[in-house]
Design a protein around this motif. Structure first.
Motif, PDB file in Angstrom:
ATOM      1  N   MET A   1      89.799 -60.605  32.066  1.00 39.04           N
ATOM      2  CA  MET A   1      88.576 -61.016  32.741  1.00 39.04           C
ATOM      3  C   MET A   1      88.406 -60.210  34.028  1.00 39.04           C
ATOM      4  SD  MET A   1      87.433 -64.911  33.675  1.00 39.04           S
ATOM      5  CE  MET A   1      87.707 -65.360  31.961  1.00 39.04           C
ATOM      6  N   GLU A   2      87.204 -59.684  34.268  1.00 41.29           N
ATOM      7  CA  GLU A   2      86.953 -58.812  35.408  1.00 41.29           C
ATOM      8  C   GLU A   2      86.961 -59.593  36.712  1.00 41.29           C
ATOM      9  OE1 GLU A   2      83.588 -55.571  36.924  1.00 41.29           O
ATOM     10  OE2 GLU A   2      83.475 -56.495  34.930  1.00 41.29           O
ATOM     11  N   LEU A   3      87.597 -59.010  37.747  1.00 37.59           N
ATOM     12  CA  LEU A   3      87.652 -59.629  39.058  1.00 37.59           C
ATOM     13  C   LEU A   3      86.551 -59.063  39.954  1.00 37.59           C
ATOM     14  CD1 LEU A   3      91.493 -59.629  39.796  1.00 37.59           C
ATOM     15  CD2 LEU A   3      90.102 -61.488  38.851  1.00 37.59           C
ATOM     16  N   GLN A   4      85.938 -59.926  40.733  1.00 38.60           N
ATOM     17  CA  GLN A   4      84.905 -59.526  41.668  1.00 38.60           C
ATOM     18  C   GLN A   4      85.443 -59.630  43.093  1.00 38.60           C
ATOM     19  OE1 GLN A   4      81.340 -61.891  41.526  1.00 38.60           O
ATOM     20  NE2 GLN A   4      80.314 -60.728  43.136  1.00 38.60           N
ATOM     21  N   LEU A   5      85.395 -58.530  43.842  1.00 35.91           N
ATOM     22  CA  LEU A   5      85.867 -58.539  45.223  1.00 35.91           C
ATOM     23  C   LEU A   5      84.941 -59.402  46.079  1.00 35.91           C
ATOM     24  CD1 LEU A   5      87.830 -57.408  47.387  1.00 35.91           C
ATOM     25  CD2 LEU A   5      86.208 -55.517  47.695  1.00 35.91           C
ATOM     26  N   MET A   6      85.521 -60.393  46.770  1.00 34.29           N
ATOM     27  CA  MET A   6      84.748 -61.298  47.605  1.00 34.29           C
ATOM     28  C   MET A   6      84.914 -60.996  49.097  1.00 34.29           C
ATOM     29  SD  MET A   6      83.457 -62.954  45.155  1.00 34.29           S
ATOM     30  CE  MET A   6      82.539 -64.179  46.089  1.00 34.29           C
ATOM     31  N   ASN A  12      95.179 -58.398  52.940  1.00 32.94           N
ATOM     32  CA  ASN A  12      94.929 -58.892  51.586  1.00 32.94           C
ATOM     33  C   ASN A  12      93.470 -58.696  51.202  1.00 32.94           C
ATOM     34  OD1 ASN A  12      93.347 -61.507  52.293  1.00 32.94           O
ATOM     35  ND2 ASN A  12      95.190 -61.650  53.554  1.00 32.94           N
ATOM     36  N   LYS A  13      93.216 -58.892  49.922  1.00 35.94           N
ATOM     37  CA  LYS A  13      91.848 -58.901  49.395  1.00 35.94           C
ATOM     38  C   LYS A  13      91.662 -60.187  48.591  1.00 35.94           C
ATOM     39  CE  LYS A  13      91.453 -53.855  49.057  1.00 35.94           C
ATOM     40  NZ  LYS A  13      91.251 -52.703  48.145  1.00 35.94           N
ATOM     41  N   ILE A  14      90.430 -60.711  48.611  1.00 38.48           N
ATOM     42  CA  ILE A  14      90.104 -61.945  47.896  1.00 38.48           C
ATOM     43  C   ILE A  14      89.191 -61.598  46.729  1.00 38.48           C
ATOM     44  CG2 ILE A  14      89.179 -64.286  48.082  1.00 38.48           C
ATOM     45  CD1 ILE A  14      91.530 -63.812  49.932  1.00 38.48           C
ATOM     46  N   TYR A  15      89.570 -62.077  45.541  1.00 38.12           N
ATOM     47  CA  TYR A  15      88.785 -61.840  44.341  1.00 38.12           C
ATOM     48  C   TYR A  15      88.463 -63.161  43.647  1.00 38.12           C
ATOM     49  CZ  TYR A  15      90.503 -56.968  44.585  1.00 38.12           C
ATOM     50  OH  TYR A  15      90.808 -55.691  44.982  1.00 38.12           O
ATOM     51  N   TYR A  22      91.635 -65.394  43.716  1.00 34.54           N
ATOM     52  CA  TYR A  22      92.921 -64.719  43.855  1.00 34.54           C
ATOM     53  C   TYR A  22      93.026 -64.090  45.247  1.00 34.54           C
ATOM     54  CZ  TYR A  22      92.482 -64.989  38.765  1.00 34.54           C
ATOM     55  OH  TYR A  22      92.299 -65.423  37.476  1.00 34.54           O
ATOM     56  N   LYS A  23      94.097 -64.385  45.926  1.00 31.96           N
ATOM     57  CA  LYS A  23      94.399 -63.726  47.201  1.00 31.96           C
ATOM     58  C   LYS A  23      95.526 -62.746  46.920  1.00 31.96           C
ATOM     59  CE  LYS A  23      95.279 -64.739  52.089  1.00 31.96           C
ATOM     60  NZ  LYS A  23      95.423 -65.814  53.101  1.00 31.96           N
ATOM     61  N   ILE A  24      95.195 -61.460  46.900  1.00 31.91           N
ATOM     62  CA  ILE A  24      96.150 -60.421  46.526  1.00 31.91           C
ATOM     63  C   ILE A  24      96.566 -59.663  47.791  1.00 31.91           C
ATOM     64  CG2 ILE A  24      96.542 -58.376  45.129  1.00 31.91           C
ATOM     65  CD1 ILE A  24      94.471 -59.426  43.153  1.00 31.91           C
ATOM     66  N   PHE A  25      97.859 -59.700  48.081  1.00 30.96           N
ATOM     67  CA  PHE A  25      98.384 -59.136  49.317  1.00 30.96           C
ATOM     68  C   PHE A  25      98.720 -57.657  49.153  1.00 30.96           C
ATOM     69  CE2 PHE A  25      99.150 -63.652  49.399  1.00 30.96           C
ATOM     70  CZ  PHE A  25      98.842 -64.020  50.697  1.00 30.96           C
ATOM     71  N   ASN A  26      98.717 -56.943  50.284  1.00 33.25           N
ATOM     72  CA  ASN A  26      99.111 -55.537  50.279  1.00 33.25           C
ATOM     73  C   ASN A  26     100.549 -55.387  49.773  1.00 33.25           C
ATOM     74  OD1 ASN A  26      96.629 -55.180  51.456  1.00 33.25           O
ATOM     75  ND2 ASN A  26      97.432 -54.711  53.502  1.00 33.25           N
ATOM     76  N   ILE A  27     100.869 -54.226  49.237  1.00 31.68           N
ATOM     77  CA  ILE A  27     102.194 -53.982  48.666  1.00 31.68           C
ATOM     78  C   ILE A  27     103.302 -54.238  49.677  1.00 31.68           C
ATOM     79  CG2 ILE A  27     103.717 -52.146  47.809  1.00 31.68           C
ATOM     80  CD1 ILE A  27     101.351 -51.035  46.263  1.00 31.68           C
ATOM     81  N   CYS A  65     100.516 -62.394  44.765  1.00 27.12           N
ATOM     82  CA  CYS A  65      99.198 -63.027  44.627  1.00 27.12           C
ATOM     83  C   CYS A  65      99.342 -64.547  44.668  1.00 27.12           C
ATOM     84  CB  CYS A  65      98.545 -62.602  43.309  1.00 27.12           C
ATOM     85  SG  CYS A  65      96.988 -63.456  42.957  1.00 27.12           S
ATOM     86  N   ILE A  66      98.439 -65.186  45.404  1.00 30.36           N
ATOM     87  CA  ILE A  66      98.290 -66.650  45.329  1.00 30.36           C
ATOM     88  C   ILE A  66      97.004 -66.918  44.560  1.00 30.36           C
ATOM     89  CG2 ILE A  66      98.079 -68.820  46.580  1.00 30.36           C
ATOM     90  CD1 ILE A  66      99.468 -67.564  48.939  1.00 30.36           C
ATOM     91  N   LYS A  67      97.139 -67.652  43.470  1.00 29.05           N
ATOM     92  CA  LYS A  67      95.998 -67.976  42.609  1.00 29.05           C
ATOM     93  C   LYS A  67      95.540 -69.399  42.913  1.00 29.05           C
ATOM     94  CE  LYS A  67      94.953 -68.401  37.637  1.00 29.05           C
ATOM     95  NZ  LYS A  67      95.563 -68.303  36.274  1.00 29.05           N
ATOM     96  N   PHE A  68      94.256 -69.537  43.247  1.00 30.38           N
ATOM     97  CA  PHE A  68      93.681 -70.843  43.613  1.00 30.38           C
ATOM     98  C   PHE A  68      92.660 -71.287  42.574  1.00 30.38           C
ATOM     99  CE2 PHE A  68      94.606 -68.633  47.623  1.00 30.38           C
ATOM    100  CZ  PHE A  68      95.335 -69.578  48.329  1.00 30.38           C
TER     101      PHE A  68
END
Length: 245
Positions: A1-6, A12-15, A22-27, A65-68
């Motif tokens: 499923m495609e993620l949309q950048l919010m 981090n970036k929120i999708y 999804y809160k995806i943190f930097n490496i 990633c933290i998935k909400f």
């Protein structure tokens, strides 16, 4: 499923997809900080603080990633920028949400005093200034209210009459006016034209004096210096000079 950048932030970036956020943190983001945020958020979920609901924490492609559960709506920051004529309404909304958070208690999360002490001791300011500020902090009222620690308009998502409060990684149990001082400092740095409106709204709504909140500014500003954001340094330093300690 495609993620949309919010939203895109420093760490981090929120999708969103159709079902989750999804809160995806930097490496290079520290694993322990990811789990600390997840732990605090999970404890705040149990309270009346409108925290997002965590589904899972996992690692993919070297990024944590933290998935909400899906978070819908528009940030208060975006609403303010797009509708400046409604600024008083939005500021009052922020203060209402913040004071509602302060009615909660959560003994499982860090103590605000310990976090501020650590920030002061690692601020790089001279020992005499640190000593005065630590004395000032030690003599302050000992409260245990739930404090968000970074409640900016970015971290409030509005959806109709409902809302969600994001980013609980800085949350602590402590003094509400110190929490207000932190948000006031954010406004002074990022939206200075609204800083006094925000402080006036809080003081009028709660019966708190400006003098009491101002007493927290040198403490909170010094602890913030520890974060080492060069663009903030001059404003933070000015708040330490202006106040008598």
């Amino acid at each position: 499923m495609e993620l949309q950048l919010m939203n895109e932030r420093r760490h981090n970036k929120i999708y969103n997809d159709e079902s989750y956020t999804y809160k995806i943190f930097n490496i290079d983001y520290d694993k322990k900080d990811v789990f600390q945020e997840a732990f605090i958020t999970s404890k705040v979920e149990e309270l009346d603080a409108h925290a997002p609901l965590i589904d899972s924490v996992y690692k993919k492609d070297r990024q944590w990633c933290i998935k909400f559960d899906l978070i819908k709506g528009e940030s208060l920051f975006s609403l303010i920028n797009n509708n400046p004529e409604n600024i008083k309404e939005y500021i009052n909304k922020l203060v209402t949400i913040q004071t509602s958070i302060h009615t909660n208690f959560c003994t499982a999360i860090p103590r605000q005093k310990a976090k501020l002490q650590y920030g002061i001791k690692n601020s790089g300011l001279d020992e005499s200034t640190q000593f005065d500020l630590l004395e000032m902090l030690d003599s302050s009222p000992k409260h245990k209210k739930l404090c968000h620690g970074n409640l900016t308009p970015h971290n409030i998502i509005i959806s109709g009459d409902d809302y969600c409060v994001l980013d609980w990684n800085h949350a602590s149990q402590g003094n509400a006016s110190a929490d207000i001082a932190r948000t006031y400092i954010w406004f002074k740095i990022n939206m200075p034209e609204y800083a006094e409106l925000y402080l006036d709204s809080f003081c009028n709504m709660t019966g708190t004096t400006k003098r009491y909140v101002n007493q927290w500014l040198p403490i909170v500003a010094t602890a913030r210096i520890y974060k080492d954001n060069p663009e903030e340094f001059d404003i933070l330093k000015s708040m330490i000079k202006v106040n008598e300690y």
